[in-house]
Design a protein around this motif. Sequence first.
Motif, PDB file in Angstrom:
ATOM      1  N   SER A   1       0.832  -1.202   0.000  1.00 38.80           N
ATOM      2  CA  SER A   1       0.000   0.000   0.000  1.00 38.80           C
ATOM      3  C   SER A   1       0.871   1.258   0.000  1.00 38.80           C
ATOM      4  CB  SER A   1      -0.895   0.010   1.240  1.00 38.80           C
ATOM      5  OG  SER A   1      -0.157   0.363   2.399  1.00 38.80           O
TER       6      SER A   1
ATOM      7  N   ARG B   1      -1.987  -2.777   5.576  1.00 36.73           N
ATOM      8  CA  ARG B   1      -2.284  -4.209   5.555  1.00 36.73           C
ATOM      9  C   ARG B   1      -1.863  -4.909   6.844  1.00 36.73           C
ATOM     10  NH1 ARG B   1      -1.180  -3.078   0.066  1.00 36.73           N
ATOM     11  NH2 ARG B   1      -2.895  -3.779  -1.293  1.00 36.73           N
TER      12      ARG B   1
ATOM     13  N   VAL C   1       2.788  -9.537   0.139  1.00 36.05           N
ATOM     14  CA  VAL C   1       1.568  -8.730   0.193  1.00 36.05           C
ATOM     15  C   VAL C   1       0.415  -9.417  -0.520  1.00 36.05           C
ATOM     16  CG1 VAL C   1       0.545  -6.562  -0.565  1.00 36.05           C
ATOM     17  CG2 VAL C   1       2.824  -6.575   0.448  1.00 36.05           C
TER      18      VAL C   1
END
Length: 328
Positions: free
Chosen positions: A273, A293, A326
């Motif tokens: 992000s 996250r 991620v």
Amino acid sequence: MTADDRLNAAFDPVSEAVASQIPGAVLGVVTTDGDRAVRAIGLAQREPKVEALHRGTWFDLASLTKVLFTTPAILRLVEQGRIALDDTLAAAIPDLRQYDKAGAAERRLTFRGCLSHQTHLPAVEPLYTYGQDPLTLRAFILQREWRAGPPVYSDINFMLLGIAIERLTGVPLLEQHVPDGFTWRPDPAETAATERCTWRGRVMRGEVHDENAHALGGAAGHAGLFGTIDGVLDHALALLRGATPEVRVRQSATRCLGWEAKYDGWPGGDACSAETIGHTGFTGTGVWIDFARGVAWSLLTNRVHPSRHAETGIVALRRAVGDRVVLA
């Protein structure tokens, strides 16, 4: 998604790199709730004899020193009211460019500017070629008229911050307290080897790889800290849980206080992000923290062993690992 799931998704590129280009690596993932997974692979040392790497191996963190020691140390001094971020370094180091107090640009440097690499100072200088007396080299750093240029990522910024920490605390960097999982003086037998240094004539193991930090006595504001994967993840977890939130505030398009902020093509990969910070070290280390996250990861390698003069694919490896952690 567990930390183990994320680590499993990201480990194939690490295995491939160790099989072909890098002696050894440890990958660790931690989430805000404390879930943690770590895996080690490969060698702590190829030469002069082969030795395996394990979870507790110490790594020369190189420039991770900037964000895991120097930045927190400066921010603690700010919290204590000893300094303010927009104070000049000269407030803590009154003899900085003492022979040109009125005109020297170095006397206008601020703690914020140095932490965020928004200064005129050059990226690096081979200070070790000028001698190896730590006190004389510190004096040289303070009295030199540094060549001016546009803001760049600069070791000199953090050398100056390291000197400021010594002045404000009265404690040499090598004697500064560091949390569990970090040290200035690791056991060489438990440390990942770095380069066979042509200047020092030996494989570096348990002593700092960075030549300037070595010449400055073994530790400086930009390099000298050693750590284990769990030490790095502990620090990352504390930040995930809200410690020193000011390090998340962008000071420029690519910089926070000490840390890099996500930008296109950065080492942390594209999938994280916009609320992600990270940093890398020349020896092959790195750590990234995605606040949105709730996950952080660290990849520690000894990619400069036995020589820095080889292509190891570390940039692509870091990005591949970040994307897989991620997107797991």
